[in-house]
Design an enzyme around this catalytic site. Structure first.
Site, short mmCIF file in Angstrom:
data_model
loop_
_atom_site.label_atom_id
_atom_site.label_comp_id
_atom_site.label_asym_id
_atom_site.label_seq_id
_atom_site.Cartn_x
_atom_site.Cartn_y
_atom_site.Cartn_z
N ASP A 172 20.23 24.29 -9.56
CA ASP A 172 21.10 23.24 -10.09
C ASP A 172 22.55 23.70 -9.99
O ASP A 172 23.03 24.46 -10.82
CB ASP A 172 20.71 22.99 -11.56
CG ASP A 172 21.41 21.79 -12.17
OD1 ASP A 172 22.20 21.13 -11.46
OD2 ASP A 172 21.16 21.52 -13.36
N HIS A 192 15.72 20.01 -15.86
CA HIS A 192 15.98 20.12 -17.30
C HIS A 192 14.69 20.69 -17.90
O HIS A 192 13.84 19.96 -18.41
CB HIS A 192 16.32 18.77 -17.93
CG HIS A 192 17.63 18.22 -17.43
ND1 HIS A 192 17.98 16.91 -17.55
CD2 HIS A 192 18.67 18.83 -16.82
CE1 HIS A 192 19.19 16.74 -17.02
NE2 HIS A 192 19.62 17.88 -16.57
N TYR A 202 36.81 15.73 -17.62
CA TYR A 202 36.83 14.43 -16.94
C TYR A 202 38.01 13.62 -17.46
O TYR A 202 38.10 13.37 -18.66
CB TYR A 202 35.51 13.69 -17.17
CG TYR A 202 34.33 14.58 -16.86
CD1 TYR A 202 33.86 14.73 -15.56
CD2 TYR A 202 33.74 15.37 -17.87
CE1 TYR A 202 32.82 15.61 -15.27
CE2 TYR A 202 32.71 16.25 -17.58
CZ TYR A 202 32.24 16.37 -16.29
OH TYR A 202 31.24 17.24 -16.00
N ASP A 209 26.98 17.63 -7.44
CA ASP A 209 25.97 18.24 -8.31
C ASP A 209 24.64 18.08 -7.59
O ASP A 209 24.11 16.97 -7.50
CB ASP A 209 25.98 17.51 -9.66
CG ASP A 209 25.06 18.15 -10.70
OD1 ASP A 209 24.13 18.88 -10.31
OD2 ASP A 209 25.26 17.89 -11.90
N HIS A 229 21.43 24.01 -20.10
CA HIS A 229 20.04 23.62 -20.33
C HIS A 229 19.13 24.63 -19.65
O HIS A 229 19.56 25.37 -18.76
CB HIS A 229 19.77 22.19 -19.83
CG HIS A 229 20.09 21.95 -18.37
ND1 HIS A 229 19.26 22.35 -17.36
CD2 HIS A 229 21.14 21.34 -17.77
CE1 HIS A 229 19.77 22.00 -16.19
NE2 HIS A 229 20.93 21.40 -16.40
N GLU A 237 29.12 24.54 -12.05
CA GLU A 237 27.81 24.87 -12.63
C GLU A 237 27.15 26.01 -11.87
O GLU A 237 26.95 25.94 -10.67
CB GLU A 237 26.90 23.63 -12.59
CG GLU A 237 25.48 23.90 -13.04
CD GLU A 237 24.64 22.63 -13.11
OE1 GLU A 237 24.98 21.65 -12.42
OE2 GLU A 237 23.64 22.64 -13.84
N HIS A 282 26.47 10.31 -14.38
CA HIS A 282 25.23 10.21 -13.61
C HIS A 282 25.41 9.30 -12.40
O HIS A 282 24.54 8.50 -12.06
CB HIS A 282 24.07 9.75 -14.50
CG HIS A 282 23.65 10.81 -15.49
ND1 HIS A 282 22.99 10.53 -16.65
CD2 HIS A 282 23.81 12.15 -15.47
CE1 HIS A 282 22.76 11.67 -17.32
NE2 HIS A 282 23.26 12.66 -16.62
N ARG A 340 33.56 19.62 -12.60
CA ARG A 340 32.48 20.38 -13.25
C ARG A 340 32.15 21.55 -12.33
O ARG A 340 32.18 21.39 -11.10
CB ARG A 340 31.25 19.49 -13.49
CG ARG A 340 30.08 20.23 -14.13
CD ARG A 340 28.99 19.29 -14.69
NE ARG A 340 28.28 18.52 -13.70
CZ ARG A 340 28.42 17.22 -13.50
NH1 ARG A 340 29.26 16.51 -14.23
NH2 ARG A 340 27.72 16.61 -12.56
N ASP A 349 0.82 -1.21 0.00
CA ASP A 349 0.00 0.00 0.00
C ASP A 349 0.86 1.27 0.00
O ASP A 349 0.42 2.33 0.41
CB ASP A 349 -0.99 -0.01 1.18
CG ASP A 349 -0.27 0.02 2.52
OD1 ASP A 349 0.97 -0.18 2.53
OD2 ASP A 349 -0.94 0.25 3.54
N GLU A 405 27.54 24.82 -17.29
CA GLU A 405 28.19 23.74 -16.54
C GLU A 405 29.24 22.96 -17.34
O GLU A 405 29.06 21.78 -17.59
CB GLU A 405 27.14 22.80 -15.97
CG GLU A 405 26.06 22.34 -16.97
CD GLU A 405 25.06 21.37 -16.35
OE1 GLU A 405 25.51 20.43 -15.68
OE2 GLU A 405 23.85 21.56 -16.54
N HIS A 417 29.34 16.19 -22.34
CA HIS A 417 27.94 16.58 -22.18
C HIS A 417 27.74 18.03 -22.64
O HIS A 417 28.70 18.73 -22.95
CB HIS A 417 27.48 16.40 -20.73
CG HIS A 417 28.29 17.14 -19.71
ND1 HIS A 417 28.16 18.48 -19.49
CD2 HIS A 417 29.24 16.70 -18.85
CE1 HIS A 417 28.98 18.85 -18.52
NE2 HIS A 417 29.67 17.79 -18.12
MN LIG Z 1 22.58 20.97 -14.75
#
Ligand SMILES: [Mn+2]
Length: 435
Positions: free
Chosen positions: A274, A366, A388, A263, A359, A399, A246, A397, A41, A384, A355
């Site tokens: 972000d 996003h 790497y 991040d 964005h 951002e 990720h 990174r 539940d 950002e 990447h």
């Molecule tokens: Mn971002």
């Protein structure tokens, strides 16, 4: 309420923006998200659909918004449906919005219970020429789960197969990409909390702490400041983990001599922030770490200046790629002659920076926006860049979140430390406080 919503006047303005794009005789319907099940539940915490949040601020399940500017009766031109509450619901789940509260919050004059939705549609659809249905047209959407909106759209299309169908998504992408003043304030509020969490981490971080302990510090700071939590699953990656784009398991120890890439961003009132910062676990950058860090920082600062009204995002990303190319050559990671001969479709910098740079940011992290139209005043973007280098167990990174103005930008992260010297000084202070 844990957060301060936008004003009814702003929600009215958002709906006015939407109406401007409707064809004559258009009737639009927007649905809430479902409460998603876990097992037995159990259920996930409710997360409202961003479009209904944008248009009326109703952060409650089973709410429906109907917009029909050409309806014969003025009372039918905007209708909000909210879940009917009862003494039983009040005891088990707590208070739900009354019709009066929902009307005051959203600025919608006609508020009915959700149970009246089907009869209302039956009454109004014959007056409408076009049904504006909403759908998830985000460039990267991918899910096997049908939303409540998808199910309800199917019902409408089956009931009224001869009405012409129009898409609300392109309108929503257009109007949501240019933020109204109160939206910018809400994003700034989220950023303020995220900045506090970063300061807390700088005081906390030391060799041997686990990545999830860093996450816990952040979560603590978010919740105590009125945020419901993370706007997205946070990435706390130390050493090699910083190169996993990720990485969200956050279960390794932060070791002496490594950098940790973080991040994260809090959600406030539905709006996302972000942030990414990369800092030395022991409080001091090594010369190599400092060099790579400053290369990323230079790209970030230069890239920010390129976000101007009139610029196309693909041109911008190409220019940032060139900035990055120069830095990677400077660091000895790319060879100048090889870069000169590279296939333009497969630039060499992508080996170290794989990447995108920016964005849209807003109700979704996003966020929706128009990727093939020029940048415009009022848009909010992340900037950002990253480098790497897995063979060196080094990933960096940085951002920030940027508001585009008439002739420039406002860095919404102004005051959140990012210079090597600032970070080292703050971490040294933190150590002193513990000792
Ligand atoms: Mn971002």
């Amino acid at each position: 309420m844990r957060y301060k919503p936008l004003s009814a006047a702003t929600y009215r303005e958002h709906r006015a923006r939407f109406r401007q794009h409707l064809e004559k005789g258009g009737m639009a319907v927007f649905h809430s998200n479902d409460i998603m099940p876990t097992s037995a539940d159990g259920s996930m915490p409710f997360h409202q659909a961003a479009d209904i949040m944008y248009l009326c601020g109703i952060d409650q399940e089973e709410s429906i918004l109907l917009l029909f500017p050409d309806a014969y009766d003025p009372k039918d031109r905007e209708i909000l449906f909210v879940r009917e509450t009862s003494p039983t619901i009040a005891i088990w789940e707590g208070a739900k919005l009354t019709q009066q509260e929902a009307g005051a919050l959203s600025g919608v004059a006609t508020v009915l219970w959700t149970t009246a939705y089907e009869a209302t549609i039956k009454r109004l659809a014959p007056q409408a020429a076009h049904l504006y249905l909403n759908s998830n047209e985000h460039l990267r959407q991918s899910t096997e789960v049908e939303t409540r909106e998808v199910r309800r759209n199917k019902e409408l299309r089956a009931l009224y197969p001869l009405h012409s169908i129009r898409r609300s998504a392109p309108i929503m992408h257009r109007i949501r990409s240019r933020k109204t003043a109160e939206e910018v304030e809400q994003i700034k509020h989220a950023i303020g909390i995220t900045g506090k969490a970063f300061q807390r981490v700088l005081r906390f971080l030391r060799p041997g702490v686990m990545e999830y302990e860093v996450e816990a510090e952040i979560t603590h700071e978010f919740i105590r400041n009125g945020s419901r939590g993370h706007a997205y699953t946070p990435i706390i990656g130390s050493g090699y983990n910083a190169c996993v784009l990720h990485y969200i398991t956050n279960d390794a120890a932060c070791n002496n001599g490594d950098l940790v890439l973080m991040d994260f961003g809090c959600e406030y009132g539905g709006y996302a922030s972000d942030l990414t910062r990369t800092v030395p676990v022991n409080g001091t950058f090594s010369p190599r770490q400092r060099d790579v860090y400053n290369a990323v920082l230079r790209v970030q600062k230069e890239a920010t200046k390129l976000l101007l009204p009139g610029v196309f995002l693909d041109q911008y990303h190409k220019q940032v790629g060139e900035l990055m190319e120069r830095e990677l050559i400077g660091l000895g990671l790319l060879d100048k002659a090889a870069v000169a001969k590279q296939d333009p479709a497969k630039p060499l910098y992508k080996k170290y920076f794989m990447h995108g740079t920016s964005h849209f940011l807003g109700l979704d992290v996003h966020d929706v926006g128009l990727w093939t139209e020029p940048i415009a005043e009022g848009m909010v973007f992340t900037v950002e860049p990253g480098i790497y280098i897995p063979e060196e167990k080094l990933g960096i990174r940085i951002e920030n979140n940027i508001l585009v103005t008439k002739d420039g930008q406002i860095d919404l992260f102004a005051g959140i430390p990012r210079e090597v010297e600032e970070i080292e000084a703050l971490m040294a202070q933190g150590k002193k406080a513990v000792a």
